[in-house]
Design a protein around this motif. Structure first.
Motif, PDB file in Angstrom:
ATOM      1  N   GLY A  63       0.733  -1.577   0.578  1.00 30.06           N
ATOM      2  CA  GLY A  63      -0.143  -0.138   0.336  1.00 30.06           C
ATOM      3  C   GLY A  63       0.779   1.391   0.385  1.00 30.06           C
ATOM      4  N   SER A  64       0.001   1.944   0.143  1.00 28.29           N
ATOM      5  CA  SER A  64       0.866   3.544  -0.215  1.00 28.29           C
ATOM      6  C   SER A  64      -0.618   4.665   0.570  1.00 28.29           C
ATOM      7  CB  SER A  64       1.328   4.127  -1.228  1.00 28.29           C
ATOM      8  OG  SER A  64      -0.040   4.487  -1.921  1.00 28.29           O
ATOM      9  N   GLY A  65       0.284   5.734   1.156  1.00 27.00           N
ATOM     10  CA  GLY A  65      -0.186   6.875   1.769  1.00 27.00           C
ATOM     11  C   GLY A  65      -0.427   6.273   3.276  1.00 27.00           C
ATOM     12  N   PRO A  66      -1.530   7.049   3.654  1.00 27.99           N
ATOM     13  CA  PRO A  66      -1.548   6.808   5.624  1.00 27.99           C
ATOM     14  C   PRO A  66      -2.060   5.889   5.790  1.00 27.99           C
ATOM     15  CG  PRO A  66      -3.211   8.236   4.716  1.00 27.99           C
ATOM     16  CD  PRO A  66      -2.506   8.512   3.455  1.00 27.99           C
ATOM     17  N   VAL A  67      -2.014   5.625   7.545  1.00 31.06           N
ATOM     18  CA  VAL A  67      -2.642   3.823   7.321  1.00 31.06           C
ATOM     19  C   VAL A  67      -2.620   4.368   9.158  1.00 31.06           C
ATOM     20  CG1 VAL A  67      -1.761   2.016   9.137  1.00 31.06           C
ATOM     21  CG2 VAL A  67      -0.219   3.179   6.713  1.00 31.06           C
ATOM     22  N   ILE A  68      -4.705   4.203   8.991  1.00 32.86           N
ATOM     23  CA  ILE A  68      -4.935   3.709  10.122  1.00 32.86           C
ATOM     24  C   ILE A  68      -5.016   3.225  10.909  1.00 32.86           C
ATOM     25  CG2 ILE A  68      -7.484   4.460  10.783  1.00 32.86           C
ATOM     26  CD1 ILE A  68      -8.366   6.141   8.178  1.00 32.86           C
ATOM     27  N   VAL A  69      -4.875   3.135  12.101  1.00 30.52           N
ATOM     28  CA  VAL A  69      -4.786   1.743  13.183  1.00 30.52           C
ATOM     29  C   VAL A  69      -5.880   1.857  13.569  1.00 30.52           C
ATOM     30  CG1 VAL A  69      -3.692   0.858  14.361  1.00 30.52           C
ATOM     31  CG2 VAL A  69      -2.109   2.167  13.606  1.00 30.52           C
ATOM     32  N   ASP A  70      -6.450   1.408  13.649  1.00 32.11           N
ATOM     33  CA  ASP A  70      -8.202   0.777  14.097  1.00 32.11           C
ATOM     34  C   ASP A  70      -7.797  -0.033  15.339  1.00 32.11           C
ATOM     35  OD1 ASP A  70     -11.018   0.678  14.783  1.00 32.11           O
ATOM     36  OD2 ASP A  70     -11.706  -0.471  13.358  1.00 32.11           O
ATOM     37  N   GLY A  82       7.224   7.741   4.471  1.00 31.66           N
ATOM     38  CA  GLY A  82       6.724   8.553   4.005  1.00 31.66           C
ATOM     39  C   GLY A  82       5.485   8.258   3.662  1.00 31.66           C
ATOM     40  N   ARG A  83       4.668   7.593   4.890  1.00 34.60           N
ATOM     41  CA  ARG A  83       3.993   7.422   5.331  1.00 34.60           C
ATOM     42  C   ARG A  83       2.923   7.876   6.148  1.00 34.60           C
ATOM     43  NH1 ARG A  83       2.469   1.589   3.782  1.00 34.60           N
ATOM     44  NH2 ARG A  83       0.165   2.312   3.373  1.00 34.60           N
ATOM     45  N   GLY A  84       2.481   8.362   7.148  1.00 36.29           N
ATOM     46  CA  GLY A  84       1.604   8.776   8.172  1.00 36.29           C
ATOM     47  C   GLY A  84       0.792   7.745   8.526  1.00 36.29           C
ATOM     48  N   LEU A  85       1.336   7.479  10.320  1.00 38.66           N
ATOM     49  CA  LEU A  85       0.416   7.130  11.067  1.00 38.66           C
ATOM     50  C   LEU A  85      -1.128   7.854  11.246  1.00 38.66           C
ATOM     51  CD1 LEU A  85       0.772   3.978  13.440  1.00 38.66           C
ATOM     52  CD2 LEU A  85       0.251   6.189  14.653  1.00 38.66           C
ATOM     53  N   GLU A  86      -2.309   6.970  11.459  1.00 36.61           N
ATOM     54  CA  GLU A  86      -3.252   7.467  12.648  1.00 36.61           C
ATOM     55  C   GLU A  86      -4.044   6.704  13.046  1.00 36.61           C
ATOM     56  OE1 GLU A  86      -5.886   9.890   9.955  1.00 36.61           O
ATOM     57  OE2 GLU A  86      -4.662  10.837   8.484  1.00 36.61           O
ATOM     58  N   LEU A  87      -5.097   6.910  14.446  1.00 29.23           N
ATOM     59  CA  LEU A  87      -4.938   5.963  15.845  1.00 29.23           C
ATOM     60  C   LEU A  87      -6.610   6.217  15.185  1.00 29.23           C
ATOM     61  CD1 LEU A  87      -2.709   6.152  18.477  1.00 29.23           C
ATOM     62  CD2 LEU A  87      -3.164   4.605  16.760  1.00 29.23           C
ATOM     63  N   ALA A  88      -7.724   5.224  15.486  1.00 29.48           N
ATOM     64  CA  ALA A  88      -8.659   5.415  15.545  1.00 29.48           C
ATOM     65  C   ALA A  88      -9.141   4.759  17.217  1.00 29.48           C
ATOM     66  CB  ALA A  88      -9.777   5.089  14.616  1.00 29.48           C
TER      67      ALA A  88
END
Length: 139
Positions: free
Chosen positions: A41-48, A74-80
């Protein structure tokens, strides 16, 4: 106790869903999942974290390390849906980690909904991830 995980790529967005308890016994498995994510994959990763029952200090640190590792790629991490029993406190050297109340809010911030484009969707998961929860075929 350990974790189970599922990684879904939808267009230019990754969703790493985690269930169980992210404690010292699960750090290695989570790190392996992040390695899987970095390679796909590419782009940001949401950790659910909707299915996460809780996390330890070691579990929180491994998420901070994942944010660093993804930033190098080169990818961001976000949390949900972070667990109610703790808050993530990254140090100064950590890239920003946006936190969303739930997965729907995280996806909305990217202008998408889960499962919106099944033809562009790929999924991988641990064998312990419940198959009844899968809305797309495994790749």
């Amino acid at each position: 106790m350990t974790i189970e995980w599922r990684y879904t790529v939808e267009q230019d967005l990754g969703i790493l869903s985690v269930s169980g308890y992210l404690g010292p016994d699960a750090v290695r498995r989570f790190t392996g999942a992040v390695g899987w994510v970095v390679g796909r994959g590419s782009g940001p990763v949401i950790v659910d974290l909707t299915g996460l029952r809780g996390w330890s200090a070691e579990g929180q640190l491994t998420i901070i390390e994942a944010a660093r590792r993804l930033a190098v790629a080169g990818r961001g991490l976000e949390l949900a849906a972070i667990p109610a029993d703790g808050s993530l406190v990254p140090d100064r050297d950590c890239p920003p980690i946006p936190v969303h109340a739930d997965l729907a809010g995280a996806l909305a911030s990217h202008g998408t909904r889960h499962g919106e484009a099944p033809e562009g969707r790929h999924e991988w998961r641990t064998t312990g991830w419940p198959s009844a929860d899968v809305s797309a075929p495994r790749s």
